[in-house]
Design a protein around this motif. Structure first.
Motif, PDB file in Angstrom:
ATOM      1  N   ASN A 299      -0.879   2.013 -12.205  1.00  0.00           N
ATOM      2  CA  ASN A 299      -1.507   2.749 -11.113  1.00  0.00           C
ATOM      3  C   ASN A 299      -2.725   3.563 -11.559  1.00  0.00           C
ATOM      4  OD1 ASN A 299       0.711   4.262 -12.391  1.00  0.00           O
ATOM      5  ND2 ASN A 299       0.079   5.935 -11.068  1.00  0.00           N
TER       6      ASN A 299
ATOM      7  N   ILE B 129     -11.148   7.943  -9.325  1.00  0.00           N
ATOM      8  CA  ILE B 129     -12.145   7.784  -8.260  1.00  0.00           C
ATOM      9  C   ILE B 129     -13.473   8.422  -8.659  1.00  0.00           C
ATOM     10  CG2 ILE B 129     -12.728   8.481  -5.907  1.00  0.00           C
ATOM     11  CD1 ILE B 129      -9.723   8.171  -5.231  1.00  0.00           C
TER      12      ILE B 129
ATOM     13  N   ASP C 293       0.832  -1.204   0.000  1.00  0.00           N
ATOM     14  CA  ASP C 293       0.000   0.000   0.000  1.00  0.00           C
ATOM     15  C   ASP C 293       0.865   1.252   0.000  1.00  0.00           C
ATOM     16  OD1 ASP C 293      -0.218   1.133   3.134  1.00  0.00           O
ATOM     17  OD2 ASP C 293       0.340  -0.974   2.931  1.00  0.00           O
TER      18      ASP C 293
ATOM     19  N   SER D 113      -0.236   3.582  -5.171  1.00  0.00           N
ATOM     20  CA  SER D 113      -1.001   4.821  -5.296  1.00  0.00           C
ATOM     21  C   SER D 113      -0.831   5.655  -4.030  1.00  0.00           C
ATOM     22  CB  SER D 113      -2.493   4.523  -5.497  1.00  0.00           C
ATOM     23  OG  SER D 113      -2.718   3.887  -6.734  1.00  0.00           O
TER      24      SER D 113
ATOM     25  N   LEU E 108      -5.358   9.545 -10.174  1.00  0.00           N
ATOM     26  CA  LEU E 108      -6.178   8.773  -9.240  1.00  0.00           C
ATOM     27  C   LEU E 108      -7.455   9.516  -8.871  1.00  0.00           C
ATOM     28  CD1 LEU E 108      -6.602   6.287  -7.485  1.00  0.00           C
ATOM     29  CD2 LEU E 108      -5.223   7.376  -5.703  1.00  0.00           C
ATOM     30  N   ARG E 109      -7.368  10.841  -8.708  1.00  0.00           N
ATOM     31  CA  ARG E 109      -8.582  11.593  -8.373  1.00  0.00           C
ATOM     32  C   ARG E 109      -9.617  11.482  -9.490  1.00  0.00           C
ATOM     33  NH1 ARG E 109     -10.705  12.284  -3.949  1.00  0.00           N
ATOM     34  NH2 ARG E 109     -12.510  11.488  -5.080  1.00  0.00           N
TER      35      ARG E 109
ATOM     36  N   PRO F 136     -11.528   7.946   4.603  1.00  0.00           N
ATOM     37  CA  PRO F 136     -12.417   8.530   3.589  1.00  0.00           C
ATOM     38  C   PRO F 136     -12.089   9.983   3.281  1.00  0.00           C
ATOM     39  CG  PRO F 136     -13.572   8.267   5.681  1.00  0.00           C
ATOM     40  CD  PRO F 136     -12.269   7.549   5.818  1.00  0.00           C
TER      41      PRO F 136
ATOM     42  N   LEU G 156      -2.416   7.221  -1.766  1.00  0.00           N
ATOM     43  CA  LEU G 156      -3.656   7.487  -1.051  1.00  0.00           C
ATOM     44  C   LEU G 156      -3.848   6.454   0.043  1.00  0.00           C
ATOM     45  CD1 LEU G 156      -6.258   9.383  -1.328  1.00  0.00           C
ATOM     46  CD2 LEU G 156      -7.349   7.372  -2.309  1.00  0.00           C
ATOM     47  N   ASP G 157      -4.328   6.906   1.192  1.00  0.00           N
ATOM     48  CA  ASP G 157      -4.675   6.007   2.287  1.00  0.00           C
ATOM     49  C   ASP G 157      -6.143   5.619   2.110  1.00  0.00           C
ATOM     50  OD1 ASP G 157      -5.250   4.656   4.588  1.00  0.00           O
ATOM     51  OD2 ASP G 157      -4.599   6.240   5.957  1.00  0.00           O
ATOM     52  N   TRP G 158      -6.395   4.441   1.516  1.00  0.00           N
ATOM     53  CA  TRP G 158      -7.756   4.036   1.193  1.00  0.00           C
ATOM     54  C   TRP G 158      -8.604   3.788   2.442  1.00  0.00           C
ATOM     55  CZ3 TRP G 158      -9.546   4.289  -3.692  1.00  0.00           C
ATOM     56  CH2 TRP G 158      -8.603   4.366  -4.719  1.00  0.00           C
ATOM     57  N   SER G 159      -7.982   3.628   3.598  1.00  0.00           N
ATOM     58  CA  SER G 159      -8.755   3.390   4.831  1.00  0.00           C
ATOM     59  C   SER G 159      -9.331   4.673   5.407  1.00  0.00           C
ATOM     60  CB  SER G 159      -7.861   2.720   5.882  1.00  0.00           C
ATOM     61  OG  SER G 159      -6.841   3.611   6.327  1.00  0.00           O
TER      62      SER G 159
ATOM     63  N   ASP H 298     -15.764   0.122 -11.501  1.00  0.00           N
ATOM     64  CA  ASP H 298     -14.341   0.447 -11.561  1.00  0.00           C
ATOM     65  C   ASP H 298     -13.646  -0.239 -12.735  1.00  0.00           C
ATOM     66  OD1 ASP H 298     -14.346  -2.166 -10.662  1.00  0.00           O
ATOM     67  OD2 ASP H 298     -13.483  -1.715  -8.694  1.00  0.00           O
TER      68      ASP H 298
END
Length: 217
Positions: A135, A200, A73, A98, A196-197, A105, A100-103, A209
């Motif tokens: 990615n 999403i 991660d 990537s 990535l933004r 929000p 970003l901390d997916w955990s 996705d």
């Protein structure tokens, strides 16, 4: 080719079987093999389906590998890989992380704009040959490009070492990728990481996705 795939999450579950199907030897790296087998039921099922997979600690997975995949991660990968710098010297490191901390929000991209995870890894591992790719995709699409638009979409590579990018490009093509776009040096990882933004928000708009980006010439 012997591939060390570091990380036991979604990317591992897609790429490890795909690499095995292509005839590669695959070893999976994790922080603690015993803890992974005891607590990660999804990985235990993967290992049961694919007994050829080896599971080792990170430091034991890298030696002997022709190519190393960073599927750790994003927030953790630089710290996890930095101690492996001597073992990674001279090796191709395919980085799919990537920023970003997916955990969380409320997480934002970090680093962003003036730096990238790809660049941070290259600085932390100066003798490794870092190539950023994959990615801009959900894990399930990485080994199945034809599942989206009959494969008519683009995957990107960024890296300072032309020979390393050629190795990664060849691997991507063996997975079925038809359009592999070399963006240039590792600095261009900033651009794909910032996508990535867009990824999403597109996911939210489409409700799926399973989509890709296409560069139309």
């Amino acid at each position: 080719m012997r591939i060390a795939l570091l990380g036991t999450g979604a990317v591992c579950h897609v790429l490890a079987p795909a690499f095995l199907d292509l005839g590669h030897d695959v070893v999976v790296g994790t922080r603690s093999p015993r803890a992974t087998l005891d607590t990660n039921q999804a990985y235990a099922r993967l290992a049961e389906r694919h007994p050829a997979l080896e599971l080792r600690a990170f430091a034991d997975a890298v030696p002997g590998a022709d190519l190393v995949v960073n599927a750790i991660d994003g927030p953790s990968c630089v710290a996890a890989l930095t101690p492996l710098a001597p073992a990674l010297a001279g090796r191709v490191l395919m980085d799919v992380s990537s920023p970003l901390d997916w955990s969380d929000p409320d997480a934002v991209l970090d680093p962003v704009n003036t730096d990238s995870l790809g660049e941070q890894l290259q600085r932390a591992l100066p003798a490794a040959r870092v190539v950023k790719t994959f990615n801009t995709l959900v894990a399930q699409a990485m080994a199945a490009p034809a599942a989206i638009g009959d494969g008519d979409h683009t995957v990107f590579v960024s890296g300072d070492d032309a020979a390393a990018k050629a190795v990664v490009t060849g691997l991507l093509e063996s997975l079925g990728w038809k359009d592999v776009l070399d963006l240039g040096g590792i600095r261009t990882a900033r651009a794909t990481e910032m996508m990535l933004r867009m990824w999403i928000d597109t996911w939210a708009a489409l409700g799926t996705d399973m989509f890709g980006f296409k560069i139309v010439r």
